[in-house]
Design a protein around this motif. Structure first.
Motif, PDB file in Angstrom:
ATOM      1  N   ARG A  83       0.832  -1.206   0.000  1.00 39.38           N
ATOM      2  CA  ARG A  83       0.000   0.000   0.000  1.00 39.38           C
ATOM      3  C   ARG A  83       0.870   1.261   0.000  1.00 39.38           C
ATOM      4  NH1 ARG A  83      -2.298  -3.795  -0.862  1.00 39.38           N
ATOM      5  NH2 ARG A  83      -1.808  -2.896  -2.882  1.00 39.38           N
ATOM      6  N   ALA A  84       2.004   1.217   0.668  1.00 40.95           N
ATOM      7  CA  ALA A  84       2.914   2.364   0.639  1.00 40.95           C
ATOM      8  C   ALA A  84       3.494   2.555  -0.757  1.00 40.95           C
ATOM      9  CB  ALA A  84       4.037   2.167   1.662  1.00 40.95           C
ATOM     10  N   VAL A  85       3.885   1.462  -1.399  1.00 38.23           N
ATOM     11  CA  VAL A  85       4.391   1.529  -2.770  1.00 38.23           C
ATOM     12  C   VAL A  85       3.311   2.056  -3.706  1.00 38.23           C
ATOM     13  CG1 VAL A  85       5.130   0.100  -4.724  1.00 38.23           C
ATOM     14  CG2 VAL A  85       6.176  -0.219  -2.480  1.00 38.23           C
ATOM     15  N   GLU A  86       2.066   1.656  -3.463  1.00 41.82           N
ATOM     16  CA  GLU A  86       0.958   2.102  -4.313  1.00 41.82           C
ATOM     17  C   GLU A  86       0.829   3.632  -4.280  1.00 41.82           C
ATOM     18  OE1 GLU A  86      -3.651   0.774  -5.207  1.00 41.82           O
ATOM     19  OE2 GLU A  86      -2.712   0.241  -3.296  1.00 41.82           O
ATOM     20  N   LEU A  87       0.961   4.229  -3.106  1.00 43.68           N
ATOM     21  CA  LEU A  87       0.876   5.687  -3.001  1.00 43.68           C
ATOM     22  C   LEU A  87       1.954   6.371  -3.848  1.00 43.68           C
ATOM     23  CD1 LEU A  87       0.221   6.141   0.835  1.00 43.68           C
ATOM     24  CD2 LEU A  87      -1.411   6.505  -1.034  1.00 43.68           C
ATOM     25  N   LEU A  88       3.170   5.836  -3.804  1.00 41.73           N
ATOM     26  CA  LEU A  88       4.261   6.439  -4.572  1.00 41.73           C
ATOM     27  C   LEU A  88       4.091   6.204  -6.066  1.00 41.73           C
ATOM     28  CD1 LEU A  88       7.348   5.639  -2.336  1.00 41.73           C
ATOM     29  CD2 LEU A  88       6.250   7.842  -2.695  1.00 41.73           C
ATOM     30  N   LYS A  89       3.629   5.016  -6.430  1.00 39.16           N
ATOM     31  CA  LYS A  89       3.447   4.729  -7.860  1.00 39.16           C
ATOM     32  C   LYS A  89       2.374   5.617  -8.471  1.00 39.16           C
ATOM     33  CE  LYS A  89       2.711   0.965 -11.175  1.00 39.16           C
ATOM     34  NZ  LYS A  89       3.751   1.463 -12.100  1.00 39.16           N
ATOM     35  N   GLN A  90       1.339   5.915  -7.709  1.00 42.13           N
ATOM     36  CA  GLN A  90       0.303   6.806  -8.217  1.00 42.13           C
ATOM     37  C   GLN A  90       0.885   8.172  -8.562  1.00 42.13           C
ATOM     38  OE1 GLN A  90      -2.524   6.684  -5.029  1.00 42.13           O
ATOM     39  NE2 GLN A  90      -3.523   4.807  -5.759  1.00 42.13           N
ATOM     40  N   GLY A  91       1.836   8.636  -7.763  1.00 41.77           N
ATOM     41  CA  GLY A  91       2.476   9.906  -8.049  1.00 41.77           C
ATOM     42  C   GLY A  91       3.481   9.835  -9.184  1.00 41.77           C
ATOM     43  N   ALA A  92       4.011   8.622  -9.456  1.00 37.20           N
ATOM     44  CA  ALA A  92       5.040   8.469 -10.491  1.00 37.20           C
ATOM     45  C   ALA A  92       4.430   8.270 -11.885  1.00 37.20           C
ATOM     46  CB  ALA A  92       5.957   7.301 -10.152  1.00 37.20           C
ATOM     47  N   ASP A  93       3.494   7.317 -12.007  1.00 35.51           N
ATOM     48  CA  ASP A  93       2.955   7.019 -13.341  1.00 35.51           C
ATOM     49  C   ASP A  93       1.483   6.575 -13.323  1.00 35.51           C
ATOM     50  OD1 ASP A  93       3.117   4.471 -12.312  1.00 35.51           O
ATOM     51  OD2 ASP A  93       4.527   3.704 -13.804  1.00 35.51           O
ATOM     52  N   LEU A  94       0.806   6.761 -12.202  1.00 39.36           N
ATOM     53  CA  LEU A  94      -0.592   6.353 -12.023  1.00 39.36           C
ATOM     54  C   LEU A  94      -0.756   4.845 -12.044  1.00 39.36           C
ATOM     55  CD1 LEU A  94      -2.597   8.973 -14.129  1.00 39.36           C
ATOM     56  CD2 LEU A  94      -2.101   8.999 -11.687  1.00 39.36           C
ATOM     57  N   CYS A  95      -0.303   4.222 -13.122  1.00 41.32           N
ATOM     58  CA  CYS A  95      -0.424   2.770 -13.263  1.00 41.32           C
ATOM     59  C   CYS A  95       0.468   2.311 -14.398  1.00 41.32           C
ATOM     60  CB  CYS A  95      -1.881   2.360 -13.547  1.00 41.32           C
ATOM     61  SG  CYS A  95      -2.519   2.968 -15.132  1.00 41.32           S
ATOM     62  N   GLY A  96       0.642   1.005 -14.505  1.00 46.64           N
ATOM     63  CA  GLY A  96       1.409   0.447 -15.613  1.00 46.64           C
ATOM     64  C   GLY A  96       0.548   0.317 -16.865  1.00 46.64           C
TER      65      GLY A  96
END
Length: 390
Positions: A255-268
């Motif tokens: 869940r912590a990684v999910e927060l950062l990924k949303q800020g980086a590229d939203l999704c793959g």
């Protein structure tokens, strides 16, 4: 008034481009046999099967949309089943997180798990991509050596006994890049026990685990402790272009990684994740495909190691290539591989000097060779050219 260029972040101070990527630019000539890159063989990539899966995915317009930040649901379900079988326990879908290759997982985890100045323990020689990530995060990097059984857990134990407290320990447990060795089962258990006892994370980086030649890889380190975050990828068994990697980690980490990924590229990419899902879910086809890759790489590894030992004899000591993509070679006669490389390129062969992977030791008498992209006759010719350069 003269214009002033705004400054860049101080986190870039001291960072360097990957010596391996830079080397590939210099040795891309068609007359050079390249043993430098860590690339899977594109001739073994299942192009037609990927094309069929892409056509199937594109038949449904809804699949052109954004997907979940944690990854396309059906892919996570397939990965949960695969990882449950690998770890010998039920892995819930909440503990599966899909990333843009396993390198992105490393980068996101560094942000989640590390504060500036935190201690990270790596293997020496080290995977260069991990060093770049940890240094960019401002970590203090300390290395422990490797031997034929993988990470020297006794050296890690000594470090802990001196009062050092790592935030995380990084290991490439199977067919190490660059050393080619595999961590023994007993050391895997010891590492997991230390993580539990001292309360640090372990990142088990495993992109090569399915590329064994003679016998399957040992049980993952993640089998033995919830403190172990396991990374893997479809790049080496399917194709790098899919950019499909994943991690298995406790829900709080995901869940912590999910927060950062949303800020980086939203999704793959939903499209490439759907393609990967179809291929990874087709067990019968995938087993046959991976077996073919193993046979080809195993024959090439045997050809390279055999040629090295036949032509250079006791001037070199090389790893036994039992899987993966690399052979590590130590010169016993003092040959400096940094000085050797330009002569080797003149003779039409390229490798990576061991110093490119160094953390504390110099490895000036070592080199990494990749055997995956050349057939046996080409590898024999590569060794002949290397001998002439030596």
């Amino acid at each position: 008034m003269s214009p002033h260029t705004p400054p860049l972040s101080r986190r870039l101070d001291g960072l360097q481009s990957s010596a391996i990527r830079d080397l590939l630019k210099l040795t891309a000539r068609p007359d050079i046999i390249g043993l430098a890159g860590g690339l899977p063989d594109e001739q073994l990539m299942p192009r037609d099967r990927i094309a069929a899966a892409a056509e199937s995915a594109l038949a449904d317009r809804s699949r052109l949309q954004y997907t979940e930040s944690a990854g396309w649901g059906p892919l996570r379900e397939v990965l949960a089943a695969r990882e449950s079988a690998r770890l010998g326990r039920a892995v819930p879908i909440e503990e599966i997180f899909v990333t843009h290759g396993s390198q992105q997982a490393l980068s996101l985890l560094a942000e989640v798990l590390l504060d500036p100045g935190a201690l990270v323990v790596v293997e020496d020689p080290a995977y260069v991509g991990a060093l770049q990530v940890f240094r960019a995060a401002g970590a203090r990097v300390v290395a422990v050596p490797l031997d034929g059984e993988g990470m020297r857990i006794d050296a890690l134990t000594e470090l802990l006994a001196r009062g050092e407290r790592p935030a995380l320990v990084h290991t490439v447990s199977n067919f190490h890049n660059p050393r080619g060795v595999t961590m023994s089962p007993s050391r895997r258990r010891e590492l997991a026990n230390l993580a539990q006892r001292y309360g640090f994370w372990v990142i088990e980086d495993d992109p090569y685990g399915e590329l064994w030649f003679d016998r399957p890889s040992p049980e993952p380190v993640a089998t033995y402790s919830p403190n172990v975050i396991r990374l893997s990828s479809a790049s080496k068994i399917l194709a790098p272009t899919l950019r499909t990697g994943w991690m298995i980690a406790p829900n709080v980490v995901c869940r912590a990684v999910e927060l950062l990924k949303q800020g980086a590229d939203l999704c793959g990419s939903a499209l490439t994740q759907q393609i990967a899902t179809e291929l990874l879910a087709d067990d019968q086809w995938l087993t046959g495909h991976v077996d073919k890759v193993r046979r080809s790489y195993g024959e090439r590894a045997e050809a390279l190691v055999g040629a090295l030992r036949a032509r250079l004899g006791d001037r070199v000591v090389s790893t036994e290539a039992t899987g993966g993509m690399f052979v590590w070679v130590d010169f016993t006669d003092g040959t400096d591989t940094v000085e050797l490389l330009p002569r080797a390129v003149e003779h039409g062969v390229a490798f990576v000097p061991g110093s490119a992977f160094a953390v504390s030791a110099a490895y000036r008498n070592s080199m990494r060779l990749c055997f995956t992209t050349s057939d046996a006759p080409t590898l024999h010719e590569a060794v002949d050219r290397l001998v002439r350069a030596v």
